[in-house]
Design a protein around this motif. Structure first.
Motif, short mmCIF file in Angstrom:
data_model
loop_
_atom_site.label_atom_id
_atom_site.label_comp_id
_atom_site.label_asym_id
_atom_site.label_seq_id
_atom_site.Cartn_x
_atom_site.Cartn_y
_atom_site.Cartn_z
N THR A 130 0.20 7.92 -6.22
CA THR A 130 -0.50 9.19 -6.04
C THR A 130 0.49 10.34 -5.93
O THR A 130 0.32 11.40 -6.55
CB THR A 130 -1.40 9.15 -4.80
OG1 THR A 130 -2.39 8.13 -4.97
CG2 THR A 130 -2.08 10.49 -4.57
N HIS A 135 0.82 -1.21 0.00
CA HIS A 135 0.00 0.00 0.00
C HIS A 135 0.85 1.26 0.00
O HIS A 135 0.42 2.31 -0.50
CB HIS A 135 -0.98 -0.02 1.19
CG HIS A 135 -2.14 -0.93 0.96
ND1 HIS A 135 -2.22 -2.20 1.50
CD2 HIS A 135 -3.26 -0.78 0.20
CE1 HIS A 135 -3.34 -2.79 1.10
NE2 HIS A 135 -3.98 -1.94 0.31
N GLU A 136 2.05 1.17 0.51
CA GLU A 136 2.98 2.30 0.37
C GLU A 136 3.32 2.52 -1.10
O GLU A 136 3.45 3.67 -1.55
CB GLU A 136 4.26 2.03 1.17
CG GLU A 136 4.10 2.22 2.67
CD GLU A 136 5.39 1.93 3.42
OE1 GLU A 136 6.43 1.73 2.77
OE2 GLU A 136 5.34 1.90 4.66
N ASP A 186 0.41 4.26 -2.65
CA ASP A 186 0.41 5.67 -2.26
C ASP A 186 1.46 6.45 -3.04
O ASP A 186 1.26 7.63 -3.35
CB ASP A 186 0.66 5.82 -0.75
CG ASP A 186 -0.52 5.35 0.09
OD1 ASP A 186 -1.64 5.25 -0.45
OD2 ASP A 186 -0.30 5.07 1.29
N SER A 187 2.57 5.80 -3.33
CA SER A 187 3.63 6.49 -4.07
C SER A 187 3.18 6.84 -5.49
O SER A 187 3.66 7.82 -6.07
CB SER A 187 4.90 5.64 -4.12
OG SER A 187 4.80 4.60 -5.07
#
Length: 220
Positions: free
Chosen positions: A13, A6-7, A10-11
């Motif tokens: 985005t 999930h990191e 997010d990256s």
């Protein structure tokens, strides 16, 4: 492992938001270069488009890696698909800003824009900046209502684009064929830039809701 996954999502985005900042700066500087016949600034816009391309390449590589390793489904898959589409549109916006700068370079030391159209082109550049700024905010916040507003915000650009054509078709036009071609191309670059910003906003709506903008009703 899932936290790392999930990191990585997010990256995506974060990179997309950074792309909006870069293409906003590019269209701003391209407009200035065009109106001021600023050759060094035009060259800077042209050369720095590689940074937009680099970010898009990073997004593509991350997406292909995530697809191969994680086999995402549901919302995560929607995020990956829309990130790729948004990145494509933003990369194209960078190209369009570069095209404006290339016209400035081509006509230097003269200006490609006749005096009576300078205010219109300046306003088109300002609208382009506002649209992409709002688009970046929509990506970061996933604000559906704001993203839906982009459809109407783009109307101002379309109105100016029509105004350019009206001027070019006026029998009083006295600047000849070459400036008419320049203005036609430049107007199209700004109009397409705005259209791509709207497409990104539509993908934000799809990402959040799973529906297309015309299917979404905002309440509140």
């Amino acid at each position: 492992m899932r936290d790392a996954y999930h990191e990585e999502l997010d990256s995506l985005t974060g990179r997309l938001v950074e792309m909006t900042r870069l293409v906003r700066s590019a269209i701003s500087r391209a407009t200035t270069a065009l109106l001021d016949s600023d050759l060094p600034l035009a060259e800077t816009v042209i050369s720095q488009d590689t940074e937009v391309d680099r970010l898009f390449a990073e997004i593509e590589a991350s997406i292909f890696d995530l697809m191969a390793r994680q086999q995402p489904v549901a919302v995560d898959l929607r995020m990956i698909i829309t990130a790729l589409r948004m990145g494509t549109d933003l990369e194209r916006m960078g190209d369009l800003a570069q095209h404006v700068a290339k016209v400035a370079r081509l006509r230097h030391p003269d200006s490609a824009i006749p005096p009576e159209l300078r205010a219109t082109i300046l306003e088109m550049g300002q609208i382009a900046e506002r649209l992409v700024t709002k688009t970046g905010g929509c990506i970061a916040s996933r604000n559906v209502e704001s993203a839906l507003e982009l459809e109407h915000d783009d109307d101002a650009m379309d109105k100016l684009h029509r105004k350019l054509f009206k001027t070019l078709m006026d029998p009083a036009w006295k600047h000849g064929v070459e400036p008419a071609i320049d203005v036609t191309l430049i107007g199209r670059y700004y109009e397409r830039y705005a259209d791509h910003a709207v497409r990104v906003a539509r993908d934000v709506v799809y990402l959040v809701t799973g529906s297309r903008p015309h299917e979404v009703t905002v309440t509140g």
